[in-house]
Design a protein around this motif. Structure first.
Motif, PDB file in Angstrom:
ATOM      1  N   MET A   1       0.798  -1.053   0.086  1.00 51.41           N
ATOM      2  CA  MET A   1       0.156   0.023   0.106  1.00 51.41           C
ATOM      3  C   MET A   1       0.944   1.346   0.124  1.00 51.41           C
ATOM      4  N   ALA A   2       0.539   2.148  -0.925  1.00 52.45           N
ATOM      5  CA  ALA A   2       1.437   3.372  -1.047  1.00 52.45           C
ATOM      6  C   ALA A   2       1.181   4.426  -0.068  1.00 52.45           C
ATOM      7  N   ILE A   3       2.034   4.995   0.469  1.00 53.04           N
ATOM      8  CA  ILE A   3       1.860   6.052   1.615  1.00 53.04           C
ATOM      9  C   ILE A   3       1.343   7.370   0.788  1.00 53.04           C
ATOM     10  N   ARG A   4       0.190   7.907   1.250  1.00 50.86           N
ATOM     11  CA  ARG A   4      -0.288   9.127   0.608  1.00 50.86           C
ATOM     12  C   ARG A   4       0.249  10.377   1.414  1.00 50.86           C
ATOM     13  N   LYS A   5       0.447  11.550   0.689  1.00 52.17           N
ATOM     14  CA  LYS A   5       0.818  12.692   1.445  1.00 52.17           C
ATOM     15  C   LYS A   5      -0.236  13.846   1.534  1.00 52.17           C
ATOM     16  N   LEU A   6      -0.135  14.553   2.337  1.00 50.09           N
ATOM     17  CA  LEU A   6      -0.954  15.772   2.296  1.00 50.09           C
ATOM     18  C   LEU A   6      -0.471  16.642   0.942  1.00 50.09           C
ATOM     19  N   CYS A   7      -1.812  17.344   0.486  1.00 52.13           N
ATOM     20  CA  CYS A   7      -1.498  18.190  -0.781  1.00 52.13           C
ATOM     21  C   CYS A   7      -0.374  19.170  -0.145  1.00 52.13           C
ATOM     22  N   SER A   8       0.333  19.437  -1.393  1.00 48.80           N
ATOM     23  CA  SER A   8       1.349  20.657  -1.135  1.00 48.80           C
ATOM     24  C   SER A   8       1.004  22.107  -1.249  1.00 48.80           C
ATOM     25  N   ALA A   9      -0.170  22.218  -1.505  1.00 48.97           N
ATOM     26  CA  ALA A   9      -0.722  23.574  -1.609  1.00 48.97           C
ATOM     27  C   ALA A   9      -0.936  24.297  -0.086  1.00 48.97           C
ATOM     28  N   PRO A  10      -0.306  25.348   0.230  1.00 50.00           N
ATOM     29  CA  PRO A  10      -0.169  26.111   1.340  1.00 50.00           C
ATOM     30  C   PRO A  10      -1.726  25.839   1.840  1.00 50.00           C
ATOM     31  N   GLY A  11      -1.861  25.286   3.367  1.00 48.99           N
ATOM     32  CA  GLY A  11      -2.986  25.139   4.119  1.00 48.99           C
ATOM     33  C   GLY A  11      -3.758  24.313   3.688  1.00 48.99           C
ATOM     34  N   CYS A  12      -3.666  23.312   2.787  1.00 50.70           N
ATOM     35  CA  CYS A  12      -4.566  22.362   2.549  1.00 50.70           C
ATOM     36  C   CYS A  12      -4.147  21.014   3.270  1.00 50.70           C
ATOM     37  N   GLU A  13      -5.222  20.616   3.649  1.00 50.24           N
ATOM     38  CA  GLU A  13      -5.052  19.140   4.568  1.00 50.24           C
ATOM     39  C   GLU A  13      -5.676  17.923   3.886  1.00 50.24           C
ATOM     40  N   ALA A  14      -5.698  18.276   2.950  1.00 44.40           N
ATOM     41  CA  ALA A  14      -6.625  17.043   1.839  1.00 44.40           C
ATOM     42  C   ALA A  14      -5.430  16.337   1.325  1.00 44.40           C
ATOM     43  N   LEU A  15      -5.703  15.103   1.037  1.00 46.62           N
ATOM     44  CA  LEU A  15      -4.604  13.878   0.642  1.00 46.62           C
ATOM     45  C   LEU A  15      -4.327  14.486  -0.922  1.00 46.62           C
ATOM     46  N   ALA A  16      -2.868  14.140  -1.196  1.00 47.46           N
ATOM     47  CA  ALA A  16      -2.764  14.248  -2.591  1.00 47.46           C
ATOM     48  C   ALA A  16      -3.146  12.772  -3.422  1.00 47.46           C
ATOM     49  N   LEU A  17      -3.181  13.075  -4.732  1.00 50.66           N
ATOM     50  CA  LEU A  17      -3.442  11.972  -5.426  1.00 50.66           C
ATOM     51  C   LEU A  17      -2.118  10.919  -5.291  1.00 50.66           C
ATOM     52  N   PRO A  18      -2.668   9.851  -5.601  1.00 49.54           N
ATOM     53  CA  PRO A  18      -1.338   8.959  -5.217  1.00 49.54           C
ATOM     54  C   PRO A  18      -0.506   9.159  -6.421  1.00 49.54           C
ATOM     55  N   GLY A  19       0.948   9.198  -5.887  1.00 53.38           N
ATOM     56  CA  GLY A  19       2.105   9.629  -6.691  1.00 53.38           C
ATOM     57  C   GLY A  19       2.147  11.097  -7.191  1.00 53.38           C
ATOM     58  N   GLY A  20       1.165  11.817  -6.658  1.00 54.66           N
ATOM     59  CA  GLY A  20       1.410  13.291  -7.062  1.00 54.66           C
ATOM     60  C   GLY A  20       1.458  14.058  -5.775  1.00 54.66           C
ATOM     61  N   SER A  21       1.421  15.408  -5.795  1.00 59.28           N
ATOM     62  CA  SER A  21       1.818  16.085  -4.630  1.00 59.28           C
ATOM     63  C   SER A  21       0.627  17.163  -4.450  1.00 59.28           C
ATOM     64  N   ARG A  22      -0.415  17.093  -5.391  1.00 59.16           N
ATOM     65  CA  ARG A  22      -1.649  17.971  -4.942  1.00 59.16           C
ATOM     66  C   ARG A  22      -2.727  16.946  -5.126  1.00 59.16           C
ATOM     67  N   CYS A  23      -3.768  17.650  -4.244  1.00 60.53           N
ATOM     68  CA  CYS A  23      -5.099  16.982  -4.174  1.00 60.53           C
ATOM     69  C   CYS A  23      -5.798  17.121  -5.404  1.00 60.53           C
ATOM     70  N   PRO A  24      -6.834  16.486  -5.797  1.00 58.63           N
ATOM     71  CA  PRO A  24      -7.654  16.717  -6.900  1.00 58.63           C
ATOM     72  C   PRO A  24      -8.118  18.297  -7.053  1.00 58.63           C
ATOM     73  N   GLU A  25      -8.608  18.864  -6.028  1.00 59.75           N
ATOM     74  CA  GLU A  25      -9.098  20.483  -6.270  1.00 59.75           C
ATOM     75  C   GLU A  25      -8.022  21.247  -6.667  1.00 59.75           C
ATOM     76  N   HIS A  26      -6.671  21.184  -5.984  1.00 55.58           N
ATOM     77  CA  HIS A  26      -5.650  22.049  -6.226  1.00 55.58           C
ATOM     78  C   HIS A  26      -4.992  21.636  -7.628  1.00 55.58           C
ATOM     79  N   LEU A  27      -5.174  20.363  -8.155  1.00 57.18           N
ATOM     80  CA  LEU A  27      -4.545  19.831  -9.379  1.00 57.18           C
ATOM     81  C   LEU A  27      -5.501  20.616 -10.342  1.00 57.18           C
ATOM     82  N   ALA A  28      -6.705  20.696 -10.256  1.00 59.23           N
ATOM     83  CA  ALA A  28      -7.608  21.264 -11.212  1.00 59.23           C
ATOM     84  C   ALA A  28      -7.249  22.836 -11.294  1.00 59.23           C
ATOM     85  N   ARG A  29      -7.282  23.474 -10.133  1.00 59.61           N
ATOM     86  CA  ARG A  29      -6.767  24.887 -10.167  1.00 59.61           C
ATOM     87  C   ARG A  29      -5.379  25.167 -10.868  1.00 59.61           C
TER      88      ARG A  29
END
Length: 124
Positions: free
Chosen positions: A1-29
């Protein structure tokens, strides 16, 4: 099981997409901002105006006559102007581009700030 990280956007506490650094919302932005900033074919034609030797001469003469940044001067700061800014965006209109009453001298910092505001927020 891959370890998921928090989104790298400042102040965001959502989980980043697997293998990425941003959550779906910030990735879309991010994608939306990149698309907005990408030059259209029309904007590319406008940009060619700045490579015209006549513009380079006119801009150099304008800066020689107006050596200080207009925005900094309003704050009481003395800063050398390095760029000629169009106060109101010309959007490729040659008449507006060459209208010297629409020019102002700005330092690099103030010009970059104004340009970013126009691009990201649509402010004129």
């Amino acid at each position: 099981m891959a370890i998921r990280k928090l989104c790298s956007a400042p102040g965001c506490e959502a989980l980043a997409l697997p293998g990425g650094s941003r959550c779906p919302e910030h990735l879309a932005r991010d994608r939306e901002r990149k698309a907005k900033a990408a030059r259209s074919a029309e904007a590319t034609r406008w940009h060619a105006l700045y490579h015209d030797p006549r513009w380079r001469r006119a801009a150099a003469a304008f800066l020689a006559a107006h050596p200080l940044c207009a925005d900094c001067a309003e704050l009481g700061v003395i800063e050398a102007a390095r760029e000629v800014d169009h106060i109101t965006r010309h959007r490729g209109d040659a008449r507006a581009f060459w209208d010297r009453t629409n020019w102002q001298p700005l330092c690099n910092r103030c010009h970059s700030r104004k340009t970013a505001r126009e691009i990201w927020h649509g402010a004129d």
